[in-house]
Scaffold this motif. Sequence first.
Motif, PDB file in Angstrom:
ATOM      1  N   ILE A  25      -8.550   8.331  -9.154  1.00 64.07           N
ATOM      2  CA  ILE A  25      -8.246   7.973  -7.769  1.00 64.07           C
ATOM      3  C   ILE A  25      -9.388   7.248  -7.085  1.00 64.07           C
ATOM      4  CG2 ILE A  25      -9.068  10.030  -6.564  1.00 64.07           C
ATOM      5  CD1 ILE A  25      -5.694   8.238  -6.026  1.00 64.07           C
ATOM      6  N   LYS A  26     -10.615   7.425  -7.523  1.00 69.51           N
ATOM      7  CA  LYS A  26     -11.753   6.811  -6.831  1.00 69.51           C
ATOM      8  C   LYS A  26     -11.622   5.298  -6.705  1.00 69.51           C
ATOM      9  CE  LYS A  26     -15.302  10.325  -7.640  1.00 69.51           C
ATOM     10  NZ  LYS A  26     -16.580  10.639  -8.325  1.00 69.51           N
ATOM     11  N   PRO A  27     -11.377   4.550  -7.782  1.00 69.91           N
ATOM     12  CA  PRO A  27     -11.221   3.093  -7.602  1.00 69.91           C
ATOM     13  C   PRO A  27      -9.964   2.715  -6.819  1.00 69.91           C
ATOM     14  CG  PRO A  27     -10.768   3.730  -9.873  1.00 69.91           C
ATOM     15  CD  PRO A  27     -11.330   4.932  -9.201  1.00 69.91           C
ATOM     16  N   LYS A  28      -8.945   3.568  -6.864  1.00 68.08           N
ATOM     17  CA  LYS A  28      -7.722   3.277  -6.106  1.00 68.08           C
ATOM     18  C   LYS A  28      -7.981   3.323  -4.599  1.00 68.08           C
ATOM     19  CE  LYS A  28      -5.349   3.059  -9.910  1.00 68.08           C
ATOM     20  NZ  LYS A  28      -4.909   1.754 -10.442  1.00 68.08           N
ATOM     21  N   LEU A  29      -8.873   4.211  -4.164  1.00 62.49           N
ATOM     22  CA  LEU A  29      -9.195   4.278  -2.740  1.00 62.49           C
ATOM     23  C   LEU A  29      -9.887   3.006  -2.276  1.00 62.49           C
ATOM     24  CD1 LEU A  29     -10.429   7.964  -2.293  1.00 62.49           C
ATOM     25  CD2 LEU A  29      -8.142   7.020  -1.922  1.00 62.49           C
ATOM     26  N   GLN A  30     -10.727   2.430  -3.128  1.00 60.81           N
ATOM     27  CA  GLN A  30     -11.373   1.170  -2.755  1.00 60.81           C
ATOM     28  C   GLN A  30     -10.352   0.052  -2.638  1.00 60.81           C
ATOM     29  OE1 GLN A  30     -14.661   0.743  -1.872  1.00 60.81           O
ATOM     30  NE2 GLN A  30     -13.798  -1.204  -1.185  1.00 60.81           N
ATOM     31  N   GLU A  31      -9.373   0.050  -3.528  1.00 55.13           N
ATOM     32  CA  GLU A  31      -8.293  -0.946  -3.441  1.00 55.13           C
ATOM     33  C   GLU A  31      -7.526  -0.779  -2.136  1.00 55.13           C
ATOM     34  OE1 GLU A  31      -5.783  -0.593  -6.821  1.00 55.13           O
ATOM     35  OE2 GLU A  31      -7.315  -1.225  -8.270  1.00 55.13           O
ATOM     36  N   LEU A  32      -7.275   0.475  -1.744  1.00 62.64           N
ATOM     37  CA  LEU A  32      -6.555   0.726  -0.493  1.00 62.64           C
ATOM     38  C   LEU A  32      -7.329   0.184   0.698  1.00 62.64           C
ATOM     39  CD1 LEU A  32      -4.235   2.139   1.037  1.00 62.64           C
ATOM     40  CD2 LEU A  32      -5.621   4.224   1.016  1.00 62.64           C
ATOM     41  N   ASP A  33      -8.632   0.382   0.696  1.00 65.84           N
ATOM     42  CA  ASP A  33      -9.464  -0.135   1.779  1.00 65.84           C
ATOM     43  C   ASP A  33      -9.419  -1.658   1.822  1.00 65.84           C
ATOM     44  OD1 ASP A  33     -11.286  -0.118   3.904  1.00 65.84           O
ATOM     45  OD2 ASP A  33     -13.002  -0.204   2.558  1.00 65.84           O
ATOM     46  N   ASP A  34      -9.536  -2.295   0.654  1.00 67.15           N
ATOM     47  CA  ASP A  34      -9.559  -3.762   0.606  1.00 67.15           C
ATOM     48  C   ASP A  34      -8.227  -4.374   1.037  1.00 67.15           C
ATOM     49  OD1 ASP A  34     -12.130  -3.596  -0.338  1.00 67.15           O
ATOM     50  OD2 ASP A  34     -11.574  -3.790  -2.456  1.00 67.15           O
ATOM     51  N   THR A  38      -7.177   5.765  11.826  1.00 66.95           N
ATOM     52  CA  THR A  38      -6.770   5.559  10.433  1.00 66.95           C
ATOM     53  C   THR A  38      -7.974   5.560   9.508  1.00 66.95           C
ATOM     54  OG1 THR A  38      -4.946   4.180  11.254  1.00 66.95           O
ATOM     55  CG2 THR A  38      -5.437   4.058   8.906  1.00 66.95           C
ATOM     56  N   TYR A  39      -9.077   4.962   9.946  1.00 64.93           N
ATOM     57  CA  TYR A  39     -10.265   4.899   9.101  1.00 64.93           C
ATOM     58  C   TYR A  39     -10.880   6.282   8.906  1.00 64.93           C
ATOM     59  CZ  TYR A  39     -14.443   2.923   6.957  1.00 64.93           C
ATOM     60  OH  TYR A  39     -15.438   2.599   6.068  1.00 64.93           O
ATOM     61  N   VAL A  40     -10.797   7.138   9.921  1.00 65.90           N
ATOM     62  CA  VAL A  40     -11.278   8.512   9.761  1.00 65.90           C
ATOM     63  C   VAL A  40     -10.489   9.209   8.655  1.00 65.90           C
ATOM     64  CG1 VAL A  40     -11.307  10.791  10.862  1.00 65.90           C
ATOM     65  CG2 VAL A  40     -12.242   8.815  12.063  1.00 65.90           C
ATOM     66  N   ARG A  41      -9.187   9.044   8.640  1.00 62.55           N
ATOM     67  CA  ARG A  41      -8.382   9.656   7.579  1.00 62.55           C
ATOM     68  C   ARG A  41      -8.768   9.087   6.220  1.00 62.55           C
ATOM     69  NH1 ARG A  41      -4.389   8.807  11.658  1.00 62.55           N
ATOM     70  NH2 ARG A  41      -3.892  10.803  12.662  1.00 62.55           N
ATOM     71  N   TYR A  42      -9.009   7.791   6.164  1.00 63.17           N
ATOM     72  CA  TYR A  42      -9.404   7.183   4.896  1.00 63.17           C
ATOM     73  C   TYR A  42     -10.738   7.754   4.411  1.00 63.17           C
ATOM     74  CZ  TYR A  42     -11.323   3.759   1.672  1.00 63.17           C
ATOM     75  OH  TYR A  42     -11.915   3.170   0.587  1.00 63.17           O
ATOM     76  N   ARG A  43     -11.720   7.886   5.321  1.00 66.35           N
ATOM     77  CA  ARG A  43     -13.015   8.433   4.917  1.00 66.35           C
ATOM     78  C   ARG A  43     -12.884   9.903   4.499  1.00 66.35           C
ATOM     79  NH1 ARG A  43     -16.209   5.931   2.640  1.00 66.35           N
ATOM     80  NH2 ARG A  43     -17.602   7.726   2.937  1.00 66.35           N
ATOM     81  N   GLU A  44     -11.951  10.623   5.108  1.00 64.81           N
ATOM     82  CA  GLU A  44     -11.767  12.029   4.728  1.00 64.81           C
ATOM     83  C   GLU A  44     -11.221  12.165   3.317  1.00 64.81           C
ATOM     84  OE1 GLU A  44      -9.525  14.151   7.645  1.00 64.81           O
ATOM     85  OE2 GLU A  44     -11.087  14.006   9.174  1.00 64.81           O
ATOM     86  N   LEU A  45     -10.527  11.136   2.823  1.00 67.61           N
ATOM     87  CA  LEU A  45     -10.092  11.157   1.428  1.00 67.61           C
ATOM     88  C   LEU A  45     -11.303  11.266   0.500  1.00 67.61           C
ATOM     89  CD1 LEU A  45      -7.373   8.341   1.493  1.00 67.61           C
ATOM     90  CD2 LEU A  45      -6.990  10.809   1.568  1.00 67.61           C
ATOM     91  N   PRO A  66       0.810  -1.231   0.000  1.00 67.90           N
ATOM     92  CA  PRO A  66       0.000   0.000   0.000  1.00 67.90           C
ATOM     93  C   PRO A  66       0.836   1.270   0.000  1.00 67.90           C
ATOM     94  CG  PRO A  66      -0.900  -1.583   1.552  1.00 67.90           C
ATOM     95  CD  PRO A  66       0.416  -2.124   1.106  1.00 67.90           C
ATOM     96  N   PHE A  67       1.992   1.234   0.637  1.00 69.86           N
ATOM     97  CA  PHE A  67       2.859   2.419   0.648  1.00 69.86           C
ATOM     98  C   PHE A  67       3.304   2.764  -0.768  1.00 69.86           C
ATOM     99  CE2 PHE A  67       7.210   4.146   0.695  1.00 69.86           C
ATOM    100  CZ  PHE A  67       6.983   5.330   1.361  1.00 69.86           C
ATOM    101  N   PHE A  68       3.708   1.768  -1.548  1.00 65.01           N
ATOM    102  CA  PHE A  68       4.132   2.040  -2.919  1.00 65.01           C
ATOM    103  C   PHE A  68       2.970   2.534  -3.770  1.00 65.01           C
ATOM    104  CE2 PHE A  68       7.387  -1.346  -1.866  1.00 65.01           C
ATOM    105  CZ  PHE A  68       8.408  -0.425  -1.681  1.00 65.01           C
ATOM    106  N   TRP A  69       1.791   1.974  -3.577  1.00 69.28           N
ATOM    107  CA  TRP A  69       0.610   2.450  -4.310  1.00 69.28           C
ATOM    108  C   TRP A  69       0.319   3.908  -3.981  1.00 69.28           C
ATOM    109  CZ3 TRP A  69      -3.539  -1.995  -3.605  1.00 69.28           C
ATOM    110  CH2 TRP A  69      -3.115  -3.122  -4.316  1.00 69.28           C
ATOM    111  N   ILE A  70       0.357   4.220  -2.689  1.00 73.09           N
ATOM    112  CA  ILE A  70       0.008   5.571  -2.247  1.00 73.09           C
ATOM    113  C   ILE A  70       1.026   6.594  -2.753  1.00 73.09           C
ATOM    114  CG2 ILE A  70       0.137   6.981  -0.155  1.00 73.09           C
ATOM    115  CD1 ILE A  70      -1.695   4.974   1.190  1.00 73.09           C
ATOM    116  N   ASN A 104      -7.611  -5.593   5.981  1.00 67.47           N
ATOM    117  CA  ASN A 104      -6.693  -6.728   6.118  1.00 67.47           C
ATOM    118  C   ASN A 104      -6.690  -7.234   7.556  1.00 67.47           C
ATOM    119  OD1 ASN A 104      -3.897  -7.904   6.743  1.00 67.47           O
ATOM    120  ND2 ASN A 104      -3.918  -7.847   4.499  1.00 67.47           N
ATOM    121  N   LYS A 105      -6.781  -8.534   7.736  1.00 59.04           N
ATOM    122  CA  LYS A 105      -6.891  -9.101   9.092  1.00 59.04           C
ATOM    123  C   LYS A 105      -5.666  -8.769   9.936  1.00 59.04           C
ATOM    124  CE  LYS A 105      -7.902 -13.329  11.654  1.00 59.04           C
ATOM    125  NZ  LYS A 105      -6.944 -12.999  12.714  1.00 59.04           N
TER     126      LYS A 105
END
Length: 406
Positions: free
Chosen positions: A206-215, A290-297, A154-158, A220-221
């Motif tokens: 970027i919209k589909p990329k954010l969904q990939e980041l979430d998945d 972390t999820y708050v930051r993700y939703r703010e994206l 995820p770091f490389f993707w971001i 991730n367990k």
Amino acid sequence: MTTNTVQYKYKEGNLSRSEPNKLRPENLRSEEMIVNLGPQHPSTHGVLRLEVLLDGEIVQDVVPHIGYLHRCFEKHAENLPYNQIIPFVDRLDYVASMNNEHAYAMGVERMLGIADQIPKRVEYIRVLVAELNRIASHFIAIGTYGMDIGAFTPFFWIMRDREHILRLLEWASGARLLYNYIWIGGLFYDLPVGFEERCREFVQYIKPKLQELDDVLLQNKIFIDRTANVGVLPLDLAINAGVTGPVLRGSGLRFDLRRVDGYSVYPELEFDVPVGEGKMGNVGDCWDRTYVRYRELHESIRIIEQCLVQLTGDHQRTRDFDPQALVPKKIRPKAQDFYVRAEIPKGELGFFFRADGRNDIPFRCKCRSCSFVNLSVLPEISKGILIADLIAIIGSIDVVMGEVDR
């Protein structure tokens, strides 16, 4: 046990100041030791030193040490005209420079009494670039946080996707990180021709990329196991400590200055304020922050789309538009004390000004750093955890040491 690097002694459950470089071993229980984490350590996100008292792998206490990146921002500001301070403002939270500039310029404009005269196109451009920078800042926070606890992909993707934002902002301002783009009274320059179209392309990309980041990361367990129920910050402690931004909202309080103060054109825009809900653990844990930051994206993308509609519609570029028309030649506010605050990616950034009314240099300029305040809760939420979880907590707070040390 060596004694030449320790600056604190442990007694009855608390770290207290002792003579420099001295430790009294009789005050330590048999399995306790003091370990320095940082200042040269990637998990501290800058030159932050943590003095950690350990009982085996259990953290008994933490003492943050700051001051390794002191930039003398406030003293610089008290020796320069108001308009020349903006490049120094950029260097506070250097991964969110547009947001810093927006707060500072807005404060000086209010002191001068020209805030209501700023053209709407200028305001929409300011919000557009600030929200682009908010996304870039949250990308850094989430990407490096994942890498802290072992998620490299995820770091490389971001970083790949963040590069699109940096290129857009460099196209507009001419600089890659420290922009000096938002000026008192206006902007350095209007958006380049074609910027709006390129920005729309980025939004669709970027919209589909954010969904990939979430998945891949947030759901991730392993990530959930490392962050859920870890570093829980109760809401009452968060309020009493004065934390702001995603750290506060992660504890469940819907407090966002873009809504509370309604500055710039934010009252005209539709967006939600995400808060922690304890979906994977307790409200206020590392996963929630972390999820708050993700939703703010997602919310920043909504804001950007609305700004693009305005900038290509009612407030589109015209041949006679001058973004520097209101930039004052001489900035001399009347004698007053003034405080302004704004919501940057890490929380409330505030500037206190004291003007003497006689010259164009602030008599006093004080910065209220959200990273500094947010860092103050680290000792309170780190007692009794494993040392590996301390790394998870540091990353979830998302500090930038340039703003902590100022």
